[in-house]
Design a protein around this motif. Sequence first.
Motif, mmCIF file in Angstrom:
data_model
loop_
_atom_site.group_PDB
_atom_site.id
_atom_site.type_symbol
_atom_site.label_atom_id
_atom_site.label_comp_id
_atom_site.label_asym_id
_atom_site.label_seq_id
_atom_site.Cartn_x
_atom_site.Cartn_y
_atom_site.Cartn_z
ATOM 1 N N UNK A 99 6.329 -3.816 10.763
ATOM 2 C CA UNK A 99 6.881 -4.222 9.472
ATOM 3 C C UNK A 99 7.494 -3.054 8.707
ATOM 4 N N UNK A 100 7.289 -1.839 9.185
ATOM 5 C CA UNK A 100 7.844 -0.622 8.586
ATOM 6 C C UNK A 100 7.476 -0.467 7.112
ATOM 7 N N UNK A 101 6.179 -0.325 6.818
ATOM 8 C CA UNK A 101 5.756 -0.103 5.435
ATOM 9 C C UNK A 101 6.234 1.253 4.927
ATOM 10 N N UNK A 102 6.240 1.453 3.611
ATOM 11 C CA UNK A 102 6.735 2.717 3.061
ATOM 12 C C UNK A 102 5.814 3.891 3.394
ATOM 13 N N UNK A 103 6.399 5.064 3.398
ATOM 14 C CA UNK A 103 5.630 6.292 3.604
ATOM 15 C C UNK A 103 4.787 6.589 2.363
ATOM 16 N N UNK A 104 3.708 7.311 2.575
ATOM 17 C CA UNK A 104 2.861 7.760 1.464
ATOM 18 C C UNK A 104 3.523 8.963 0.802
ATOM 19 N N UNK A 105 3.234 9.237 -0.445
ATOM 20 C CA UNK A 105 2.346 8.487 -1.330
ATOM 21 C C UNK A 105 3.075 7.319 -1.990
ATOM 22 N N UNK A 106 2.303 6.323 -2.398
ATOM 23 C CA UNK A 106 2.865 5.193 -3.128
ATOM 24 C C UNK A 106 2.933 5.530 -4.616
ATOM 25 N N UNK A 107 3.781 4.812 -5.360
ATOM 26 C CA UNK A 107 3.771 4.989 -6.816
ATOM 27 C C UNK A 107 2.400 4.606 -7.378
ATOM 28 N N UNK A 108 2.119 5.049 -8.585
ATOM 29 C CA UNK A 108 0.836 4.744 -9.224
ATOM 30 C C UNK A 108 0.651 3.235 -9.419
ATOM 31 N N UNK A 109 1.731 2.537 -9.799
ATOM 32 C CA UNK A 109 1.709 1.089 -9.980
ATOM 33 C C UNK A 109 2.738 0.457 -9.050
ATOM 34 N N UNK A 110 2.356 -0.642 -8.384
ATOM 35 C CA UNK A 110 3.298 -1.373 -7.537
ATOM 36 C C UNK A 110 3.162 -2.871 -7.801
ATOM 37 N N UNK A 111 4.267 -3.602 -7.626
ATOM 38 C CA UNK A 111 4.227 -5.053 -7.659
ATOM 39 C C UNK A 111 3.811 -5.538 -6.279
ATOM 40 N N UNK A 112 2.894 -6.496 -6.231
ATOM 41 C CA UNK A 112 2.350 -7.001 -4.973
ATOM 42 C C UNK A 112 2.461 -8.524 -4.966
ATOM 43 N N UNK A 113 2.918 -9.079 -3.842
ATOM 44 C CA UNK A 113 3.002 -10.529 -3.665
ATOM 45 C C UNK A 113 1.596 -11.097 -3.502
ATOM 46 N N UNK A 114 1.352 -12.254 -4.093
ATOM 47 C CA UNK A 114 0.111 -13.001 -3.895
ATOM 48 C C UNK A 114 0.475 -14.255 -3.099
ATOM 49 N N UNK A 115 -0.110 -14.395 -1.898
ATOM 50 C CA UNK A 115 0.191 -15.544 -1.031
ATOM 51 C C UNK A 115 -1.008 -16.470 -0.910
ATOM 52 N N UNK A 116 -0.714 -17.768 -0.848
ATOM 53 C CA UNK A 116 -1.759 -18.757 -0.615
ATOM 54 C C UNK A 116 -1.703 -19.285 0.819
#
Length: 168
Positions: A99-116
């Motif tokens: 899925x090729x996630x981003x390299x570290x470090x991540x920002x302090x705050x991130x938007x995250x999807x919530x899936x059901x």
Amino acid sequence: MPLPLQRYMGPARRGLILGMLVGALALTFVAPAAADGSFVIGDQNAAVGTSVTFWGAQWWKLNPLSTGLAPAAFKGFANTPSGPPACGSTWSTDPGNSSEPPAAPLPEFIEVIVSSEITKSGQTISGDTHEVVLVLTEPGYAADPGHAGTGTVVAVVCRAGGGAGGPG
């Protein structure tokens, strides 16, 4: 008392402004998008104040969905759509580290999807975007599923069918 969340669209990057009134002092946090794509958490552990794992080898065990378990091949990163997550939309990704996630470090705050609901058909994993939440990230993340991405849900950005705002 939290003020409503407001979206901020800049010419070079996207972020989220969260204004909080603390006495007579207003604080503003800007959360840039983590990368092309978004991290995902399950809808059964997405309440404000909850500690979450948004990336890792055990994602499917740590993120219960209202419709059951996600496929074990899903590690927590949706690589499409590449833009900011939108409530009520769908997403798809490749299994595991593909899925090729981003390299570290991540920002302090991130938007995250919530899936059901998350399903796998062939080599494609897909899911819904029931909500989008703001997560305060913790150290330790790496783009390898053996180094989990963790944090705390601090606000709800939007909900499918309308609605946004702070704790909810």
